[in-house]
Design a protein around this motif. Structure first.
Motif, PDB file in Angstrom:
ATOM      1  N   PRO A 273      36.079 -18.916  12.195  1.00  0.00           N
ATOM      2  CA  PRO A 273      35.408 -20.199  11.361  1.00  0.00           C
ATOM      3  C   PRO A 273      34.454 -20.255  10.478  1.00  0.00           C
ATOM      4  N   LEU A 274      33.783 -18.898  10.542  1.00  0.00           N
ATOM      5  CA  LEU A 274      32.695 -18.649   9.742  1.00  0.00           C
ATOM      6  C   LEU A 274      32.878 -18.126   8.376  1.00  0.00           C
ATOM      7  N   SER A 275      34.057 -17.582   8.293  1.00  0.00           N
ATOM      8  CA  SER A 275      34.473 -16.902   7.040  1.00  0.00           C
ATOM      9  C   SER A 275      35.877 -17.353   6.371  1.00  0.00           C
ATOM     10  N   LYS A 276      35.837 -17.101   5.383  1.00  0.00           N
ATOM     11  CA  LYS A 276      37.144 -17.345   4.521  1.00  0.00           C
ATOM     12  C   LYS A 276      38.296 -16.467   4.884  1.00  0.00           C
ATOM     13  N   LEU A 277      39.513 -16.687   4.966  1.00  0.00           N
ATOM     14  CA  LEU A 277      40.683 -15.969   5.274  1.00  0.00           C
ATOM     15  C   LEU A 277      41.051 -15.001   4.199  1.00  0.00           C
ATOM     16  N   SER A 278      40.973 -13.813   4.491  1.00  0.00           N
ATOM     17  CA  SER A 278      41.324 -12.722   3.257  1.00  0.00           C
ATOM     18  C   SER A 278      42.892 -12.286   3.703  1.00  0.00           C
ATOM     19  N   THR A 279      43.087 -12.328   4.980  1.00  0.00           N
ATOM     20  CA  THR A 279      44.676 -11.951   5.427  1.00  0.00           C
ATOM     21  C   THR A 279      45.284 -12.822   6.126  1.00  0.00           C
ATOM     22  N   PRO A 280      46.457 -13.003   6.452  1.00  0.00           N
ATOM     23  CA  PRO A 280      47.074 -14.210   6.985  1.00  0.00           C
ATOM     24  C   PRO A 280      46.776 -14.020   8.547  1.00  0.00           C
ATOM     25  N   PRO A 281      46.603 -14.953   9.462  1.00  0.00           N
ATOM     26  CA  PRO A 281      46.067 -14.871  10.613  1.00  0.00           C
ATOM     27  C   PRO A 281      47.282 -14.442  11.418  1.00  0.00           C
ATOM     28  N   SER A 282      46.889 -13.514  12.550  1.00  0.00           N
ATOM     29  CA  SER A 282      47.778 -13.051  13.398  1.00  0.00           C
ATOM     30  C   SER A 282      48.693 -13.695  14.305  1.00  0.00           C
ATOM     31  N   LEU A 283      47.719 -14.980  14.672  1.00  0.00           N
ATOM     32  CA  LEU A 283      48.364 -16.090  15.660  1.00  0.00           C
ATOM     33  C   LEU A 283      48.339 -17.290  15.050  1.00  0.00           C
ATOM     34  N   THR A 284      49.418 -18.077  15.104  1.00  0.00           N
ATOM     35  CA  THR A 284      49.574 -19.097  14.433  1.00  0.00           C
ATOM     36  C   THR A 284      50.490 -20.087  15.040  1.00  0.00           C
ATOM     37  N   GLY A 285      50.295 -21.452  14.940  1.00  0.00           N
ATOM     38  CA  GLY A 285      51.377 -22.703  15.500  1.00  0.00           C
ATOM     39  C   GLY A 285      51.283 -22.526  16.859  1.00  0.00           C
ATOM     40  N   SER A 286      52.491 -23.046  17.351  1.00  0.00           N
ATOM     41  CA  SER A 286      52.731 -23.249  18.767  1.00  0.00           C
ATOM     42  C   SER A 286      52.879 -21.598  19.364  1.00  0.00           C
ATOM     43  N   ALA A 287      52.875 -20.684  18.688  1.00  0.00           N
ATOM     44  CA  ALA A 287      52.824 -19.325  19.497  1.00  0.00           C
ATOM     45  C   ALA A 287      51.444 -18.986  20.189  1.00  0.00           C
ATOM     46  N   ILE A 288      50.499 -19.965  19.711  1.00  0.00           N
ATOM     47  CA  ILE A 288      49.185 -19.758  20.397  1.00  0.00           C
ATOM     48  C   ILE A 288      49.158 -20.530  21.577  1.00  0.00           C
ATOM     49  N   SER A 289      48.877 -19.987  22.563  1.00  0.00           N
ATOM     50  CA  SER A 289      48.798 -20.360  24.058  1.00  0.00           C
ATOM     51  C   SER A 289      47.080 -20.517  24.404  1.00  0.00           C
ATOM     52  N   LEU A 290      47.101 -21.701  24.776  1.00  0.00           N
ATOM     53  CA  LEU A 290      45.456 -22.188  25.156  1.00  0.00           C
ATOM     54  C   LEU A 290      45.485 -21.687  26.656  1.00  0.00           C
ATOM     55  N   VAL A 291      46.216 -22.298  27.383  1.00  0.00           N
ATOM     56  CA  VAL A 291      46.311 -22.148  28.881  1.00  0.00           C
ATOM     57  C   VAL A 291      47.878 -21.604  29.142  1.00  0.00           C
ATOM     58  N   SER A 292      47.703 -20.438  29.964  1.00  0.00           N
ATOM     59  CA  SER A 292      48.926 -19.949  30.656  1.00  0.00           C
ATOM     60  C   SER A 292      48.866 -19.707  32.225  1.00  0.00           C
ATOM     61  N   VAL A 293      50.022 -19.467  32.463  1.00  0.00           N
ATOM     62  CA  VAL A 293      49.998 -19.158  34.186  1.00  0.00           C
ATOM     63  C   VAL A 293      51.087 -18.033  34.117  1.00  0.00           C
ATOM     64  N   VAL A 294      50.766 -17.247  35.492  1.00  0.00           N
ATOM     65  CA  VAL A 294      51.822 -16.392  35.713  1.00  0.00           C
ATOM     66  C   VAL A 294      52.094 -16.594  37.380  1.00  0.00           C
ATOM     67  N   GLN A 295      53.327 -16.461  37.592  1.00  0.00           N
ATOM     68  CA  GLN A 295      53.793 -16.200  39.127  1.00  0.00           C
ATOM     69  C   GLN A 295      54.466 -15.040  39.177  1.00  0.00           C
TER      70      GLN A 295
END
Length: 437
Positions: free
Chosen positions: A213-235
């Motif tokens: 957040p402190l710098s400008k984007l020089s390349t496209p981000p590797s994680l975008t949109g709904s592909a980003i998980s904020l909380v995940s679970v595993v069983q």
């Protein structure tokens, strides 16, 4: 001798609470929980979450993550039923704890909560990777959302996110709807596509991305949109459960008590959904919900009660099993209409959906197929959010004995007629041939 008995009784009195509260199939709820912290200040700044666990009967043991005395097991026996890692910046665990020890802990059927943040160390990232998720490789990256951020008095950098994209599962996050969005500030992660056991419980919005957040984007981000998980679970396949998130702050008292308003909505909530969301999710993680057991598996011929040593082809039989769900305090009947039984030999010859009496008893009746061999009664039950059930019972099936076949088979009547008509024709021909002048 008297001194020995005093020591023995004192030892039993110390160990008895641990033995009684330990995880067991009859009382599956975790009771002994080890909490590893970066700093004991987290114990007070996140006290609301810890107190909610204590009120539900959990015994929390707080230790610094680099404490040289910490251990997960002793003399081959695990000392804890669950592990909480609230130590995102730890570079090396103390004592005998390391990545392999934590993975073995989970492989032994125990549960795990991992909370990271922007300072996540390589050690915590490695543990998360072993569990099936990958945090953003950029160590300075955070989840940013310019349209789904939480409104605050200061404009900020839009890293404080208000998300309400929950998994559609009442058993995982509770049946009561979470009205308010959940506050999240931290690093995002993606799910390993090879691991089919990982589920996104809280997702970022389509407009989110992961970057510094402190710098400008020089390349496209590797994680975008709904592909980003904020909380995940595993069983896991052994029914061990894992929670992984990139925000330690979401467990904090400040986020629990904070008001929230999504930038894309005019509705302001006096309290965020963090407390309800994480409390309900912890009930699932610690097996207070969604834990099934099957008992009293029976099969017998129709009209009988005793279980036979084998069946004969075309026998009519009945199969039954009782299934219960742990409610946190007791076993309650599990009611559903999607449990199936297979009569299996190399492949299922019979696949039958079990009926139920609404009291936990599931049953079905069917005819043994006209094939003999060694069969199995199999119940393989897997449903989102519930522990899996795998039941198997072997039974041989024999053909008819020589004296058990019908005396006259109806389908053979044409052949009987042909044989007798041939005999009659031969008799008539012989009579005519002999006596005809």
């Amino acid at each position: 001798m008297g001194k020995f008995w005093v020591i023995f009784v004192a030892s039993i009195s110390i160990l008895l609470p641990f033995l009684c509260n330990s995880f067991s199939p009859e009382t599956p709820t975790d009771r002994r929980v080890l909490v590893l912290l970066d700093d004991f200040a987290v114990k007070s700044s996140h006290s609301s979450y810890f107190n909610s666990l204590k009120l539900r009967g959990f015994d929390l043991d707080f230790k610094l993550a680099d404490d040289p005395k910490i251990a997960l097991q002793r003399y081959g026996q695990y000392l804890y039923d669950a592990l909480i890692l609230f130590c995102p910046s730890v570079e090396r665990f103390g004592g005998s704890v390391d990545v392999a020890a934590i993975i073995n802990f989970v492989d032994s059927g125990h549960d795990l909560i991992i909370a990271a943040d922007v300072n996540a160390s390589d050690l915590i990232r490695e543990v998360a990777t072993e569990c099936g998720v990958d945090f953003d490789e950029d160590p300075s990256a955070m989840v940013i959302d310019h349209t789904g951020y939480a409104v605050s008095e200061t404009e900020g950098d839009h890293t404080l996110i208000a998300s309400d994209d929950f998994i559609k599962s009442d058993v995982i996050i509770g049946s009561k709807k979470i009205e308010a969005p959940v506050l999240f500030q931290g690093i995002g992660h993606s799910l390993n596509p090879v691991n089919s056991l990982v589920l996104k419980v809280l997702s970022a919005s389509p407009s989110a991305y992961s970057a510094n957040p402190l710098s400008k984007l020089s390349t496209p981000p590797s994680l975008t949109g709904s592909a980003i998980s904020l909380v995940s679970v595993v069983q896991a396949r052994n029914n061990a459960r894992i929670l992984i998130t990139g925000s330690l702050s979401m467990f904090s008292n400040r986020f629990f008590r904070s008001g929230v308003q999504n930038s894309g909505s005019s509705t302001k909530y006096e309290k965020s959904g963090n407390e309800q969301f994480l409390t309900e999710l912890s009930k699932w993680i610690f097996h207070e919900r969604g834990h099934l057991k099957a008992v009293n598996v029976k099969h017998h011929k129709v009209g009988e009660t005793d279980e036979p040593a084998l069946y004969r082809i075309n026998d009519e039989l009945e199969y039954s099993v009782e299934i219960y769900e742990w409610s946190g305090t007791s076993w309650e009947p599990y009611v559903t209409d999607d449990v199936q039984v297979q009569f299996y030999m190399m492949s299922p010859y019979v696949l039958k959906t079990l009926s139920n009496d609404k009291k936990g008893l599931y049953y079905a009746s069917f005819k043994v197929p006209d094939v003999y061999g060694v069969f199995q009664f199999k119940v393989e039950y897997q449903k989102l959010g519930y522990t899996s059930l795998s039941l198997s019972k072997q039974i041989p099936v024999r053909p008819y004995r020589h004296n058990e076949y019908e005396r006259f088979i109806p389908t053979a009547y044409p052949y009987y007629g042909a044989a007798f008509s041939t005999m009659a024709g031969f008799f008539i021909f012989s009579f005519v041939h002999l006596y005809n002048k």
